[in-house]
Design an enzyme around this catalytic site. Structure first.
Site, PDB file in Angstrom:
ATOM      1  N   GLY A   5       0.826  -1.211   0.000  1.00 14.48           N
ATOM      2  CA  GLY A   5       0.000   0.000   0.000  1.00 14.48           C
ATOM      3  C   GLY A   5       0.853   1.251   0.000  1.00 14.48           C
ATOM      4  N   ALA A   6       1.869   1.270  -0.886  1.00  9.11           N
ATOM      5  CA  ALA A   6       2.877   2.342  -0.810  1.00  9.11           C
ATOM      6  C   ALA A   6       2.596   3.518  -1.734  1.00  9.11           C
ATOM      7  CB  ALA A   6       4.257   1.770  -1.125  1.00  9.11           C
ATOM      8  N   ARG A   8       0.485   5.843  -1.622  1.00 12.57           N
ATOM      9  CA  ARG A   8       0.118   7.116  -0.987  1.00 12.57           C
ATOM     10  C   ARG A   8       0.188   6.965   0.536  1.00 12.57           C
ATOM     11  NH1 ARG A   8      -6.504   7.283  -1.749  1.00 12.57           N
ATOM     12  NH2 ARG A   8      -6.904   6.217   0.201  1.00 12.57           N
ATOM     13  N   VAL A  55      -3.737  -7.771  -1.901  1.00 13.58           N
ATOM     14  CA  VAL A  55      -3.119  -8.630  -0.876  1.00 13.58           C
ATOM     15  C   VAL A  55      -4.097  -9.664  -0.322  1.00 13.58           C
ATOM     16  CG1 VAL A  55      -1.328  -6.974  -0.175  1.00 13.58           C
ATOM     17  CG2 VAL A  55      -3.561  -6.951   1.001  1.00 13.58           C
ATOM     18  N   ASN A  81       1.438  -2.627   5.445  1.00 14.73           N
ATOM     19  CA  ASN A  81       0.821  -1.310   5.652  1.00 14.73           C
ATOM     20  C   ASN A  81      -0.545  -1.185   4.982  1.00 14.73           C
ATOM     21  OD1 ASN A  81       0.883   1.811   5.970  1.00 14.73           O
ATOM     22  ND2 ASN A  81       0.762   1.473   3.750  1.00 14.73           N
ATOM     23  N   SER A 135      -3.439  -0.049  14.408  1.00 15.35           N
ATOM     24  CA  SER A 135      -4.150   1.196  14.717  1.00 15.35           C
ATOM     25  C   SER A 135      -4.544   1.229  16.185  1.00 15.35           C
ATOM     26  CB  SER A 135      -5.415   1.263  13.865  1.00 15.35           C
ATOM     27  OG  SER A 135      -6.286   2.255  14.355  1.00 15.35           O
ATOM     28  N   TYR A 148     -13.010  -2.757  11.450  1.00 15.00           N
ATOM     29  CA  TYR A 148     -11.644  -2.216  11.393  1.00 15.00           C
ATOM     30  C   TYR A 148     -10.923  -2.487  12.710  1.00 15.00           C
ATOM     31  CZ  TYR A 148      -7.891   1.223  10.812  1.00 15.00           C
ATOM     32  OH  TYR A 148      -6.663   1.843  10.718  1.00 15.00           O
ATOM     33  N   ALA A 150     -11.557  -4.694  14.952  1.00 20.27           N
ATOM     34  CA  ALA A 150     -11.335  -6.138  15.128  1.00 20.27           C
ATOM     35  C   ALA A 150     -10.180  -6.625  14.248  1.00 20.27           C
ATOM     36  CB  ALA A 150     -12.621  -6.897  14.793  1.00 20.27           C
ATOM     37  N   LYS A 152      -7.611  -4.933  13.243  1.00 23.59           N
ATOM     38  CA  LYS A 152      -6.326  -4.464  13.750  1.00 23.59           C
ATOM     39  C   LYS A 152      -5.956  -5.178  15.066  1.00 23.59           C
ATOM     40  CE  LYS A 152      -5.360  -1.491  10.450  1.00 23.59           C
ATOM     41  NZ  LYS A 152      -4.245  -1.730   9.513  1.00 23.59           N
TER      42      LYS A 152
HETATM   43  P1  NAD Z   1      -4.436   5.123   2.533  1.00 22.46           P
HETATM   44  O1  NAD Z   1      -5.852   4.816   2.214  1.00 22.46           O
HETATM   45  O2  NAD Z   1      -3.834   6.378   1.996  1.00 22.46           O
HETATM   46  O3  NAD Z   1      -3.487   3.910   2.146  1.00 22.46           O
HETATM   47  C1  NAD Z   1      -3.905   2.581   2.205  1.00 22.46           C
HETATM   48  C2  NAD Z   1      -3.253   1.839   1.071  1.00 22.46           C
HETATM   49  O4  NAD Z   1      -3.639   0.455   1.118  1.00 22.46           O
HETATM   50  C3  NAD Z   1      -3.677   2.386  -0.296  1.00 22.46           C
HETATM   51  O5  NAD Z   1      -2.534   2.603  -1.068  1.00 22.46           O
HETATM   52  C4  NAD Z   1      -4.520   1.248  -0.872  1.00 22.46           C
HETATM   53  O6  NAD Z   1      -4.442   1.141  -2.267  1.00 22.46           O
HETATM   54  C5  NAD Z   1      -3.918   0.030  -0.206  1.00 22.46           C
HETATM   55  N1  NAD Z   1      -4.856  -1.096  -0.223  1.00 22.46           N
HETATM   56  C6  NAD Z   1      -6.137  -1.092   0.222  1.00 22.46           C
HETATM   57  N2  NAD Z   1      -6.691  -2.300  -0.010  1.00 22.46           N
HETATM   58  C7  NAD Z   1      -5.751  -3.070  -0.597  1.00 22.46           C
HETATM   59  C8  NAD Z   1      -5.716  -4.404  -1.076  1.00 22.46           C
HETATM   60  N3  NAD Z   1      -6.783  -5.214  -1.031  1.00 22.46           N
HETATM   61  N4  NAD Z   1      -4.573  -4.868  -1.630  1.00 22.46           N
HETATM   62  C9  NAD Z   1      -3.503  -4.068  -1.717  1.00 22.46           C
HETATM   63  N5  NAD Z   1      -3.458  -2.796  -1.290  1.00 22.46           N
HETATM   64  C10 NAD Z   1      -4.580  -2.307  -0.748  1.00 22.46           C
HETATM   65  O7  NAD Z   1      -4.372   5.150   4.116  1.00 22.46           O
HETATM   66  P2  NAD Z   1      -3.181   5.327   5.171  1.00 22.46           P
HETATM   67  O8  NAD Z   1      -3.692   6.223   6.208  1.00 22.46           O
HETATM   68  O9  NAD Z   1      -1.886   5.620   4.507  1.00 22.46           O
HETATM   69  O10 NAD Z   1      -3.167   3.847   5.788  1.00 22.46           O
HETATM   70  C11 NAD Z   1      -2.032   2.994   5.812  1.00 22.46           C
HETATM   71  C12 NAD Z   1      -2.194   2.027   6.983  1.00 22.46           C
HETATM   72  O11 NAD Z   1      -2.196   2.782   8.194  1.00 22.46           O
HETATM   73  C13 NAD Z   1      -3.505   1.246   6.969  1.00 22.46           C
HETATM   74  O12 NAD Z   1      -3.275  -0.088   7.359  1.00 22.46           O
HETATM   75  C14 NAD Z   1      -4.346   1.962   8.017  1.00 22.46           C
HETATM   76  O13 NAD Z   1      -5.311   1.126   8.594  1.00 22.46           O
HETATM   77  C15 NAD Z   1      -3.279   2.380   9.002  1.00 22.46           C
HETATM   78  N6  NAD Z   1      -3.676   3.492   9.881  1.00 22.46           N
HETATM   79  C16 NAD Z   1      -4.050   4.701   9.364  1.00 22.46           C
HETATM   80  C17 NAD Z   1      -4.426   5.724  10.224  1.00 22.46           C
HETATM   81  C18 NAD Z   1      -4.865   7.081   9.735  1.00 22.46           C
HETATM   82  O14 NAD Z   1      -5.434   7.857  10.523  1.00 22.46           O
HETATM   83  N7  NAD Z   1      -4.604   7.446   8.484  1.00 22.46           N
HETATM   84  C19 NAD Z   1      -4.403   5.497  11.607  1.00 22.46           C
HETATM   85  C20 NAD Z   1      -4.001   4.264  12.092  1.00 22.46           C
HETATM   86  C21 NAD Z   1      -3.627   3.262  11.215  1.00 22.46           C
END
Ligand code: NAD
Length: 243
Positions: A5-6, A8, A55, A81, A135, A148, A150, A152
């Site tokens: 998930g790199a 963005r 994934v 990620n 998270s 979500y 659950a 995490k």
């Molecule tokens: P984001 O939505 O910008 O990035 C998530 C990425 O995961 C995206 O690039 C997306 O394409 C990819 N993705 C989603 N489903 C997928 C799949 N089935 N196969 C492959 N790739 C997939 O969000 P983010 O905030 O950068 O989140 C990254 C991680 O951090 C996530 O696991 C999220 O749960 C966690 N997180 C985010 C926050 C927040 O507030 N942003 C807080 C705690 C944890």
């Protein structure tokens, strides 16, 4: 190193941080070839690759992991990620919607990392590192996104179990558990009064920046971090500490 998930958000910041310290990075994406390619070109250093997979699909996760191992000569670091965060309040959604969100969320956020990890471990030697991006929702509750939270919590448990299972192979497994981070995933939540309320949970009066999560991941993936195996790092800017 492979970060899922790199294209963005936090994953992008993680890719940039590893490349800046001289690592070759596999930039994984699901449906964003242009963003992933642009990031690869932006990364300092040579030898970075772009790989694609859902994934949650076991065959795609396996093929992607093998591609990375071939391109980079193994996988020294895996950062799980990729993830999704879906709004599905129990009192508002239909039973069908409830079922669909639970299945998709567990598939992407829990089974996905399990799929990638099983395969990556087979390309990892001693000193290998796995870092899971979990998270705060794992232990604080997500009233409108229970699947979500659950998923995490499951990821935290998986990390602790694998920290024990993989220690004899010299592989350390650790987890970061951020609260809100400024990314596209939570743009809507951070607007208006709700956003103000979220920001004031921290005495710093803001939410995290993706780079701050990446810095912790960099440490947990470093050679020095074997002793951090099994930990869940609560990255929350002193939020939730007030009585
Ligand atoms: P984001 O939505 O910008 O990035 C998530 C990425 O995961 C995206 O690039 C997306 O394409 C990819 N993705 C989603 N489903 C997928 C799949 N089935 N196969 C492959 N790739 C997939 O969000 P983010 O905030 O950068 O989140 C990254 C991680 O951090 C996530 O696991 C999220 O749960 C966690 N997180 C985010 C926050 C927040 O507030 N942003 C807080 C705690 C944890």
């Amino acid at each position: 190193m492979l970060v899922t998930g790199a294209s963005r958000g936090i994953g992008r910041a993680i890719a940039l941080a590893f490349a800046a310290q001289g690592d070759r990075v596999a930039v994984h994406h699901r449906n964003s070839p242009d963003l992933a390619e642009r990031l690869r070109a932006e990364l300092p250093g040579d030898g970075h690759v772009v790989v694609r997979a859902d994934v949650a699909d076991p065959a795609q996760a396996r093929r992607m992991t093998e591609e990375v191992a071939t391109a980079l000569g193994g996988i020294d670091v895996l950062v799980n990620n990729a993830g999704i965060f879906v709004h599905h309040p129990i009192t508002e959604v239909t039973y069908e919607e409830w079922q669909a969100v639970w299945r998709e969320t567990l598939d992407v956020n829990l089974i996905g990392p399990a799929n990638v990890t099983w395969n990556a471990v087979r390309h990892m030697g001693r000193g290998g590192r796995i870092v899971n991006v979990s998270s705060r929702g794992a232990f604080r509750g997500e009233p409108d996104s229970p699947a979500y939270g659950a998923s995490k919590a499951g990821m935290n448990a998986m990390g602790q179990s694998l920290a024990i299972a993989l220690a004899p192979l010299g592989i350390a497994v650790a987890t970061v558990a951020p609260g809100f981070v400024e990314t596209d995933m939570v743009t809507e939540h951070l607007k208006g009064e709700r956003g103000d309320a979220i920001r004031t949970q921290s005495p710093f009066g803001r939410v995290a920046r993706p780079e701050e999560i990446a810095a912790a991941v960099l440490y947990l993936a470093s050679p020095a971090a074997e002793w951090a195996s099994g930990t869940i790092v609560d990255l929350n800017g002193a939020s939730y500490l007030r009585s």
